[in-house]
Scaffold this motif. Structure first.
Motif, PDB file in Angstrom:
ATOM      1  N   ALA A  75       0.834  -1.211   0.000  1.00  0.00           N
ATOM      2  CA  ALA A  75       0.000   0.000   0.000  1.00  0.00           C
ATOM      3  C   ALA A  75       0.869   1.261   0.000  1.00  0.00           C
ATOM      4  O   ALA A  75       0.599   2.212  -0.737  1.00  0.00           O
ATOM      5  CB  ALA A  75      -0.933   0.001   1.202  1.00  0.00           C
ATOM      6  N   LYS A  76       1.920   1.263   0.803  1.00  0.00           N
ATOM      7  CA  LYS A  76       2.792   2.440   0.897  1.00  0.00           C
ATOM      8  C   LYS A  76       3.608   2.669  -0.371  1.00  0.00           C
ATOM      9  O   LYS A  76       3.932   3.802  -0.697  1.00  0.00           O
ATOM     10  CB  LYS A  76       3.759   2.296   2.081  1.00  0.00           C
ATOM     11  N   THR A  77       3.952   1.593  -1.063  1.00  0.00           N
ATOM     12  CA  THR A  77       4.812   1.716  -2.237  1.00  0.00           C
ATOM     13  C   THR A  77       4.041   1.725  -3.553  1.00  0.00           C
ATOM     14  O   THR A  77       4.618   1.969  -4.609  1.00  0.00           O
ATOM     15  CB  THR A  77       5.835   0.563  -2.294  1.00  0.00           C
ATOM     16  N   GLY A  78       2.737   1.438  -3.498  1.00  0.00           N
ATOM     17  CA  GLY A  78       1.935   1.427  -4.709  1.00  0.00           C
ATOM     18  C   GLY A  78       2.145   0.192  -5.578  1.00  0.00           C
ATOM     19  O   GLY A  78       1.809   0.194  -6.751  1.00  0.00           O
ATOM     20  N   THR A  79       2.690  -0.857  -4.998  1.00  0.00           N
ATOM     21  CA  THR A  79       2.868  -2.105  -5.739  1.00  0.00           C
ATOM     22  C   THR A  79       1.670  -3.010  -5.478  1.00  0.00           C
ATOM     23  O   THR A  79       0.959  -2.840  -4.493  1.00  0.00           O
ATOM     24  CB  THR A  79       4.175  -2.816  -5.327  1.00  0.00           C
ATOM     25  N   SER A  80       1.478  -3.997  -6.375  1.00  0.00           N
ATOM     26  CA  SER A  80       0.305  -4.849  -6.203  1.00  0.00           C
ATOM     27  C   SER A  80       0.637  -6.317  -5.979  1.00  0.00           C
ATOM     28  O   SER A  80      -0.272  -7.104  -5.744  1.00  0.00           O
ATOM     29  CB  SER A  80      -0.630  -4.714  -7.416  1.00  0.00           C
ATOM     30  N   ASN A  81       1.917  -6.682  -6.041  1.00  0.00           N
ATOM     31  CA  ASN A  81       2.267  -8.078  -5.792  1.00  0.00           C
ATOM     32  C   ASN A  81       3.718  -8.199  -5.323  1.00  0.00           C
ATOM     33  O   ASN A  81       4.462  -7.212  -5.315  1.00  0.00           O
ATOM     34  CB  ASN A  81       2.009  -8.947  -7.032  1.00  0.00           C
ATOM     35  N   ARG A  82       4.093  -9.407  -4.929  1.00  0.00           N
ATOM     36  CA  ARG A  82       5.439  -9.660  -4.388  1.00  0.00           C
ATOM     37  C   ARG A  82       6.536  -9.380  -5.404  1.00  0.00           C
ATOM     38  O   ARG A  82       7.598  -8.886  -5.051  1.00  0.00           O
ATOM     39  CB  ARG A  82       5.565 -11.122  -3.937  1.00  0.00           C
ATOM     40  N   ILE A  83       6.283  -9.693  -6.664  1.00  0.00           N
ATOM     41  CA  ILE A  83       7.291  -9.489  -7.699  1.00  0.00           C
ATOM     42  C   ILE A  83       7.584  -8.005  -7.865  1.00  0.00           C
ATOM     43  O   ILE A  83       8.742  -7.583  -7.873  1.00  0.00           O
ATOM     44  CB  ILE A  83       6.838 -10.104  -9.046  1.00  0.00           C
ATOM     45  N   GLN A  84       6.537  -7.196  -7.992  1.00  0.00           N
ATOM     46  CA  GLN A  84       6.732  -5.752  -8.123  1.00  0.00           C
ATOM     47  C   GLN A  84       7.450  -5.196  -6.902  1.00  0.00           C
ATOM     48  O   GLN A  84       8.317  -4.330  -7.020  1.00  0.00           O
ATOM     49  CB  GLN A  84       5.394  -5.041  -8.287  1.00  0.00           C
ATOM     50  N   LEU A  85       7.082  -5.691  -5.750  1.00  0.00           N
ATOM     51  CA  LEU A  85       7.701  -5.233  -4.510  1.00  0.00           C
ATOM     52  C   LEU A  85       9.181  -5.588  -4.470  1.00  0.00           C
ATOM     53  O   LEU A  85      10.022  -4.751  -4.121  1.00  0.00           O
ATOM     54  CB  LEU A  85       6.966  -5.864  -3.329  1.00  0.00           C
TER      55      LEU A  85
END
Length: 97
Positions: free
Chosen positions: A70-80
């Protein structure tokens, strides 16, 4: 016939400092514990492995990862994981000891 190397087989160029800036700013707002969870995720740890390493429940790890996304605007583990790798200089700086 000459053998060519596929483009995906070549090593990517290191991230330029300018590319690290947006990723680093996205991660700057994370707590120390969130950074620890993120670092372990980038090392390929599962929720269970992260939980054992940090002495947390897997549910708590899931909660941390939802907050980080939520804080980084990513939607899955890979993007994170990609965001975290882009933010870290070669020496690493997310802070897991």
């Amino acid at each position: 016939m000459p053998v060519t190397t596929p483009s995906f087989a070549t090593a990517p160029a290191p991230a330029a400092p300018a590319a690290q800036a947006p990723a680093a700013s996205a991660i700057a707002g994370l707590s120390q514990r969130e950074c620890q969870v993120l670092e372990l995720l980038t090392q390929g740890a599962t929720y269970g492995a992260i939980a054992r390493r940090l002495e947390l429940s897997p549910h708590t790890v899931d909660t941390y990862l939802r907050r980080i996304r939520a804080k980084t605007g990513t939607s899955n583990r890979i993007q994170l994981a990609l965001l975290a790798h882009a933010a870290m200089p070669i020496s690493g700086r997310l802070g897991v000891n």
